[in-house]
Write a protein that holds these residues in place. Sequence first.
Motif, short mmCIF file in Angstrom:
data_model
loop_
_atom_site.label_atom_id
_atom_site.label_comp_id
_atom_site.label_asym_id
_atom_site.label_seq_id
_atom_site.Cartn_x
_atom_site.Cartn_y
_atom_site.Cartn_z
N ARG A 58 29.97 98.95 80.31
CA ARG A 58 31.42 98.74 80.45
C ARG A 58 32.20 99.80 79.67
N TRP A 89 38.72 101.15 86.33
CA TRP A 89 37.73 100.12 86.01
C TRP A 89 38.20 99.28 84.83
N LYS A 90 37.96 97.97 84.92
CA LYS A 90 38.32 97.05 83.85
C LYS A 90 37.16 96.11 83.57
N ALA A 91 37.01 95.75 82.30
CA ALA A 91 36.01 94.75 81.91
C ALA A 91 36.68 93.39 81.93
N GLU A 92 36.13 92.49 82.72
CA GLU A 92 36.72 91.16 82.83
C GLU A 92 35.63 90.09 82.73
N GLN A 93 36.08 88.90 82.44
CA GLN A 93 35.21 87.73 82.41
C GLN A 93 35.61 86.85 83.59
N ARG A 94 34.75 86.77 84.60
CA ARG A 94 35.05 85.98 85.78
C ARG A 94 34.07 84.82 85.88
N PRO A 115 30.44 88.33 82.56
CA PRO A 115 31.07 89.62 82.27
C PRO A 115 30.86 90.58 83.43
N ILE A 168 35.22 95.61 87.14
CA ILE A 168 35.96 95.50 88.39
C ILE A 168 36.89 96.69 88.56
N THR A 180 32.89 95.68 92.40
CA THR A 180 32.53 94.91 91.21
C THR A 180 31.08 95.24 90.86
#
Length: 222
Positions: free
Chosen positions: A65, A75-80, A84, A87, A94
């Motif tokens: 990441r 690009w972004k680091a996300e928690q979906r 982790p 996206i 993704t």
Amino acid sequence: MTNLKLKLVDYSDPEDHFEDTLGIAPSMFRDAIQNGLQYYRGVNKFHPVTAGGSRAWEEIVATLRLRIIENYEGWKAEQRHGMPVLINAKLGKTIVVTSGDENTGVKEETPKTKNAKGGVTEYFVGQNLSLFDEAESDIGNITPVDSHETWVFLYTFDKNKSEIRFELSLPTGASISGNHGKVKITDWKNRVIFPAISFNEMPDEFKAQFAEDSDFFEVQKK
């Protein structure tokens, strides 16, 4: 069921093939794996038995990441849903990271995710279904979510061969495995296989940090 239209890319030098790695330099994935190995090897007999695998996954996720976000726009680091992910909304891509079975990184075999996952994996794999013709996959009861393309960064630590194999692959579906709706990803549309990393290839600064009493390189007798 293995997809007969699978696109398989096995590079000895993948740096020249950005189009097959989502436009991301393969060195980014290699750095993540090497950092994961550092933490995997850093445990000793006093750690919980699951510590090596957990620490490796955490570091691979964190390094990948960080490297991608620092070097590429969008690009972004996300928690979906508790997972982790990386996206890129503009590209509609993704990336998720998980360990694979012993067939990971072997072009003649079909890999699976190592452990059965829950509904989150089913959700992300389901995002890919609308991208493929119905006849191309045997998906079961997974429902498409949207047109976002979810790639899986698979890796496996092979103690017997003293190497780490890894690949960036695009799943088409998941087979139900085990109880309570657990799934393993078993079908792939694209597989990009990277050159394996030998344990002996690690930078010297990594090796110096490993505990002397680590039994990581020992092959257990049957």
